[in-house]
Design a protein around this motif. Structure first.
Motif, PDB file in Angstrom:
ATOM      1  N   SER A 103     -15.538  15.489  18.915  1.00 20.07           N
ATOM      2  CA  SER A 103     -16.002  16.155  20.133  1.00 20.07           C
ATOM      3  C   SER A 103     -17.059  15.323  20.854  1.00 20.07           C
ATOM      4  O   SER A 103     -17.133  15.317  22.088  1.00 20.07           O
ATOM      5  CB  SER A 103     -16.563  17.544  19.800  1.00 20.07           C
ATOM      6  N   ASP A 104     -17.908  14.597  20.088  1.00 20.59           N
ATOM      7  CA  ASP A 104     -18.922  13.741  20.697  1.00 20.59           C
ATOM      8  C   ASP A 104     -18.295  12.515  21.352  1.00 20.59           C
ATOM      9  O   ASP A 104     -18.593  12.179  22.492  1.00 20.59           O
ATOM     10  CB  ASP A 104     -19.956  13.304  19.654  1.00 20.59           C
ATOM     11  N   SER A 105     -17.434  11.863  20.598  1.00 22.50           N
ATOM     12  CA  SER A 105     -16.753  10.669  21.090  1.00 22.50           C
ATOM     13  C   SER A 105     -15.499  10.444  20.251  1.00 22.50           C
ATOM     14  O   SER A 105     -15.612  10.175  19.052  1.00 22.50           O
ATOM     15  CB  SER A 105     -17.672   9.441  21.010  1.00 22.50           C
ATOM     16  N   PRO A 106     -14.310  10.547  20.862  1.00 26.76           N
ATOM     17  CA  PRO A 106     -13.072  10.360  20.086  1.00 26.76           C
ATOM     18  C   PRO A 106     -12.997   9.005  19.385  1.00 26.76           C
ATOM     19  O   PRO A 106     -12.383   8.887  18.332  1.00 26.76           O
ATOM     20  CB  PRO A 106     -11.971  10.499  21.147  1.00 26.76           C
ATOM     21  N   CYS A 107     -13.635   8.007  19.980  1.00 28.10           N
ATOM     22  CA  CYS A 107     -13.577   6.662  19.391  1.00 28.10           C
ATOM     23  C   CYS A 107     -14.316   6.591  18.065  1.00 28.10           C
ATOM     24  O   CYS A 107     -13.959   5.793  17.190  1.00 28.10           O
ATOM     25  CB  CYS A 107     -14.161   5.638  20.361  1.00 28.10           C
ATOM     26  N   ARG A 108     -15.335   7.416  17.900  1.00 26.52           N
ATOM     27  CA  ARG A 108     -16.109   7.368  16.650  1.00 26.52           C
ATOM     28  C   ARG A 108     -15.240   7.695  15.441  1.00 26.52           C
ATOM     29  O   ARG A 108     -15.324   7.031  14.405  1.00 26.52           O
ATOM     30  CB  ARG A 108     -17.278   8.350  16.736  1.00 26.52           C
ATOM     31  N   PHE A 109     -14.419   8.717  15.573  1.00 23.38           N
ATOM     32  CA  PHE A 109     -13.549   9.087  14.463  1.00 23.38           C
ATOM     33  C   PHE A 109     -12.539   7.976  14.185  1.00 23.38           C
ATOM     34  O   PHE A 109     -12.241   7.665  13.026  1.00 23.38           O
ATOM     35  CB  PHE A 109     -12.827  10.393  14.776  1.00 23.38           C
ATOM     36  N   GLN A 110     -11.994   7.347  15.212  1.00 26.84           N
ATOM     37  CA  GLN A 110     -11.043   6.247  15.022  1.00 26.84           C
ATOM     38  C   GLN A 110     -11.715   5.053  14.365  1.00 26.84           C
ATOM     39  O   GLN A 110     -11.098   4.360  13.544  1.00 26.84           O
ATOM     40  CB  GLN A 110     -10.446   5.846  16.375  1.00 26.84           C
ATOM     41  N   TYR A 111     -12.975   4.816  14.717  1.00 27.34           N
ATOM     42  CA  TYR A 111     -13.708   3.725  14.075  1.00 27.34           C
ATOM     43  C   TYR A 111     -13.844   3.972  12.570  1.00 27.34           C
ATOM     44  O   TYR A 111     -13.760   3.035  11.761  1.00 27.34           O
ATOM     45  CB  TYR A 111     -15.095   3.568  14.698  1.00 27.34           C
ATOM     46  N   LEU A 112     -14.054   5.230  12.203  1.00 36.52           N
ATOM     47  CA  LEU A 112     -14.137   5.564  10.775  1.00 36.52           C
ATOM     48  C   LEU A 112     -12.816   5.269  10.065  1.00 36.52           C
ATOM     49  O   LEU A 112     -12.812   4.736   8.947  1.00 36.52           O
ATOM     50  CB  LEU A 112     -14.489   7.040  10.605  1.00 36.52           C
ATOM     51  N   GLN A 113     -11.702   5.591  10.707  1.00 38.57           N
ATOM     52  CA  GLN A 113     -10.403   5.342  10.089  1.00 38.57           C
ATOM     53  C   GLN A 113     -10.125   3.846   9.974  1.00 38.57           C
ATOM     54  O   GLN A 113      -9.567   3.383   8.968  1.00 38.57           O
ATOM     55  CB  GLN A 113      -9.295   6.029  10.900  1.00 38.57           C
ATOM     56  N   LEU A 114     -10.509   3.076  10.986  1.00 38.51           N
ATOM     57  CA  LEU A 114     -10.345   1.620  10.916  1.00 38.51           C
ATOM     58  C   LEU A 114     -11.226   1.034   9.814  1.00 38.51           C
ATOM     59  O   LEU A 114     -10.812   0.120   9.086  1.00 38.51           O
ATOM     60  CB  LEU A 114     -10.696   0.991  12.264  1.00 38.51           C
ATOM     61  N   THR A 115     -12.421   1.573   9.680  1.00 36.32           N
ATOM     62  CA  THR A 115     -13.317   1.121   8.601  1.00 36.32           C
ATOM     63  C   THR A 115     -12.709   1.417   7.240  1.00 36.32           C
ATOM     64  O   THR A 115     -12.749   0.579   6.327  1.00 36.32           O
ATOM     65  CB  THR A 115     -14.685   1.810   8.726  1.00 36.32           C
ATOM     66  N   SER A 116     -12.120   2.595   7.103  1.00 33.73           N
ATOM     67  CA  SER A 116     -11.484   2.967   5.837  1.00 33.73           C
ATOM     68  C   SER A 116     -10.311   2.039   5.515  1.00 33.73           C
ATOM     69  O   SER A 116     -10.150   1.603   4.362  1.00 33.73           O
ATOM     70  CB  SER A 116     -11.016   4.419   5.908  1.00 33.73           C
ATOM     71  N   SER A 117      -9.504   1.710   6.516  1.00 35.37           N
ATOM     72  CA  SER A 117      -8.353   0.822   6.290  1.00 35.37           C
ATOM     73  C   SER A 117      -8.811  -0.577   5.881  1.00 35.37           C
ATOM     74  O   SER A 117      -8.263  -1.170   4.941  1.00 35.37           O
ATOM     75  CB  SER A 117      -7.499   0.743   7.558  1.00 35.37           C
ATOM     76  N   ALA A 118      -9.815  -1.092   6.588  1.00 33.40           N
ATOM     77  CA  ALA A 118     -10.315  -2.432   6.251  1.00 33.40           C
ATOM     78  C   ALA A 118     -10.929  -2.450   4.856  1.00 33.40           C
ATOM     79  O   ALA A 118     -10.751  -3.416   4.095  1.00 33.40           O
ATOM     80  CB  ALA A 118     -11.345  -2.866   7.293  1.00 33.40           C
ATOM     81  N   THR A 119     -11.626  -1.377   4.511  1.00 30.78           N
ATOM     82  CA  THR A 119     -12.240  -1.299   3.177  1.00 30.78           C
ATOM     83  C   THR A 119     -11.177  -1.272   2.089  1.00 30.78           C
ATOM     84  O   THR A 119     -11.365  -1.866   1.015  1.00 30.78           O
ATOM     85  CB  THR A 119     -13.120  -0.045   3.084  1.00 30.78           C
ATOM     86  N   SER A 120     -10.049  -0.613   2.349  1.00 36.25           N
ATOM     87  CA  SER A 120      -8.967  -0.559   1.362  1.00 36.25           C
ATOM     88  C   SER A 120      -8.403  -1.950   1.091  1.00 36.25           C
ATOM     89  O   SER A 120      -8.117  -2.303  -0.057  1.00 36.25           O
ATOM     90  CB  SER A 120      -7.853   0.374   1.856  1.00 36.25           C
ATOM     91  N   VAL A 121      -8.247  -2.745   2.144  1.00 40.75           N
ATOM     92  CA  VAL A 121      -7.747  -4.113   1.964  1.00 40.75           C
ATOM     93  C   VAL A 121      -8.707  -4.917   1.106  1.00 40.75           C
ATOM     94  O   VAL A 121      -8.308  -5.607   0.157  1.00 40.75           O
ATOM     95  CB  VAL A 121      -7.545  -4.794   3.340  1.00 40.75           C
ATOM     96  N   VAL A 122      -9.999  -4.813   1.417  1.00 39.70           N
ATOM     97  CA  VAL A 122     -11.007  -5.524   0.625  1.00 39.70           C
ATOM     98  C   VAL A 122     -11.000  -5.024  -0.818  1.00 39.70           C
ATOM     99  O   VAL A 122     -11.130  -5.809  -1.769  1.00 39.70           O
ATOM    100  CB  VAL A 122     -12.401  -5.346   1.252  1.00 39.70           C
ATOM    101  N   GLY A 123     -10.817  -3.713  -0.991  1.00 39.43           N
ATOM    102  CA  GLY A 123     -10.796  -3.144  -2.337  1.00 39.43           C
ATOM    103  C   GLY A 123      -9.662  -3.688  -3.180  1.00 39.43           C
ATOM    104  O   GLY A 123      -9.849  -4.004  -4.362  1.00 39.43           O
ATOM    105  N   TYR A 124      -8.470  -3.827  -2.605  1.00 37.03           N
ATOM    106  CA  TYR A 124      -7.334  -4.373  -3.353  1.00 37.03           C
ATOM    107  C   TYR A 124      -7.566  -5.837  -3.718  1.00 37.03           C
ATOM    108  O   TYR A 124      -7.200  -6.285  -4.809  1.00 37.03           O
ATOM    109  CB  TYR A 124      -6.046  -4.223  -2.549  1.00 37.03           C
ATOM    110  N   LEU A 125      -8.170  -6.587  -2.806  1.00 39.83           N
ATOM    111  CA  LEU A 125      -8.459  -7.997  -3.104  1.00 39.83           C
ATOM    112  C   LEU A 125      -9.475  -8.114  -4.238  1.00 39.83           C
ATOM    113  O   LEU A 125      -9.320  -8.941  -5.149  1.00 39.83           O
ATOM    114  CB  LEU A 125      -8.975  -8.698  -1.847  1.00 39.83           C
ATOM    115  N   LEU A 126     -10.497  -7.275  -4.192  1.00 40.75           N
ATOM    116  CA  LEU A 126     -11.497  -7.297  -5.256  1.00 40.75           C
ATOM    117  C   LEU A 126     -10.912  -6.828  -6.580  1.00 40.75           C
ATOM    118  O   LEU A 126     -11.263  -7.360  -7.644  1.00 40.75           O
ATOM    119  CB  LEU A 126     -12.690  -6.420  -4.871  1.00 40.75           C
ATOM    120  N   TYR A 127     -10.016  -5.836  -6.517  1.00 37.26           N
ATOM    121  CA  TYR A 127      -9.386  -5.359  -7.744  1.00 37.26           C
ATOM    122  C   TYR A 127      -8.609  -6.486  -8.419  1.00 37.26           C
ATOM    123  O   TYR A 127      -8.670  -6.652  -9.648  1.00 37.26           O
ATOM    124  CB  TYR A 127      -8.441  -4.197  -7.426  1.00 37.26           C
TER     125      TYR A 127
END
Length: 320
Positions: A110-134
């Motif tokens: 409700s504050d800014s639709p882009c903020r929620f999308q930024y969270l999802q992009l952050t989650s996706s990027a973190t998953s890639v890093v997590g698999y590499l570290l694993y």
């Protein structure tokens, strides 16, 4: 000398059929409200239950037949059944991911639709890093140790969502701690806290997800590796489906309601999911202590080779 298959393909097919029927049963239960004739729905439900029971009887019969012939055959079948059971229960624990997703959407969209999308992009990027570290950290580690460490880490990281879940929708910041320090209560911007929690929880959540596919790979006999691996993946998906069915009544009991913005039970749900996730570790003894990266324990390799040699000797003795 040609090595025998660890288990007959017939047994793997029975296991695959059981998984498919459970999935169909869950789907049929989910469409109850879409079926106009309720009596027909119940009749089909009873029919599906009968078919599932018949398939389970066939699976048990296959195990009993093997056990009647040789104890080694039973041990080999159990080497498939036990990981399958563990993978199903491990993925069938209650999950708060859907509720957290909806709650963060309600907080920031409700504050800014882009903020929620930024969270999802952050989650996706973190998953890639997590698999590499694993791959770099957990490669060739014992699978039990990997499950233990990654599950505990993911469970602790998931608790970071509790301060955010306790924050009101109108609040600008997340309170840190339980009381004031030096005359004021520590506080962090709500969106900043959500980003940091997404990074940490996403990273360790990936660590907890990867061992399931590794166990599925290592537990698949090489003679039927493709179909056995497919069955294990189906079991993982079945567990995830069952997780939703288990979580739904818990959410309803806690009074979490998206329509009325009642999120008071979200923190309790997170605690329940954390304890359930950690509790599954009690089933770790069901899993053979393989090495991540495609290498079994040396003693287990030697034992398997010895069993195969004994079987060849028995067959040669029988022919004589």
């Amino acid at each position: 000398n040609v090595e025998r298959p660890i288990v007959d393909v017939q047994f793997v097919i029975w296991l695959c059929a059981a998984v498919m029927l459970v999935e169909i049963l869950l789907i049929w239960v989910s469409v109850k409200d879409l079926v106009i004739n309720e009596d027909a729905w119940w009749n089909w439900l009873y029919a599906l239950l009968a078919i599932v029971a018949l398939c389970c009887v066939g699976l048990i019969k296959a195990i009993v037949d093997k056990a009647a012939n040789k104890r080694r055959e039973l041990d080999r079948i159990l080497s498939l059944i036990m990981p399958a059971l563990f993978l199903f229960v491990y993925n069938a624990t209650p999950s708060s991911g859907g509720e957290i997703y909806t709650y963060t959407y309600r907080l920031f969209y409700s504050d800014s639709p882009c903020r929620f999308q930024y969270l999802q992009l952050t989650s996706s990027a973190t998953s890639v890093v997590g698999y590499l570290l694993y791959g770099s950290v957990c490669n060739r580690r014992r699978i039990r140790s990997v499950f233990l460490v990654t599950t505990l880490s993911a469970a602790l990281a998931g608790l970071l969502w509790i301060p955010l879940s306790n924050a009101s929708l109108e609040a600008d910041c997340v309170l840190l701690g339980t009381g004031p320090r030096h005359g004021h209560t520590p506080c962090m911007d709500k969106y900043t806290y959500a980003v940091l929690t997404t990074v940490v929880a996403g990273l360790f959540g990936t660590f907890a997800t990867a061992p399931s596919t590794v166990l599925a790979t290592e537990s698949s006999p090489k003679e039927q590796k493709t179909i056995a691996y497919a069955v294990f993946l189906s079991i993982i998906d079945s567990g995830a489906s069952a997780s939703g069915w288990i979580t739904a009544p818990i959410v309803r009991h806690l009074g979490i309601d998206y329509l009325t913005d009642d999120w008071g039970g979200l923190s309790t749900l997170i605690w329940i999911c954390t304890f359930s996730q950690v509790g599954v570790l009690l089933l770790l003894p069901l899993v053979r202590n393989l090495k991540d990266g495609g290498t079994k324990a040396k003693t287990e390799d030697d034992e398997e080779a010895q069993l195969q040699q004994e079987e060849r000797d028995e067959d040669q003795g029988g022919r004589v």
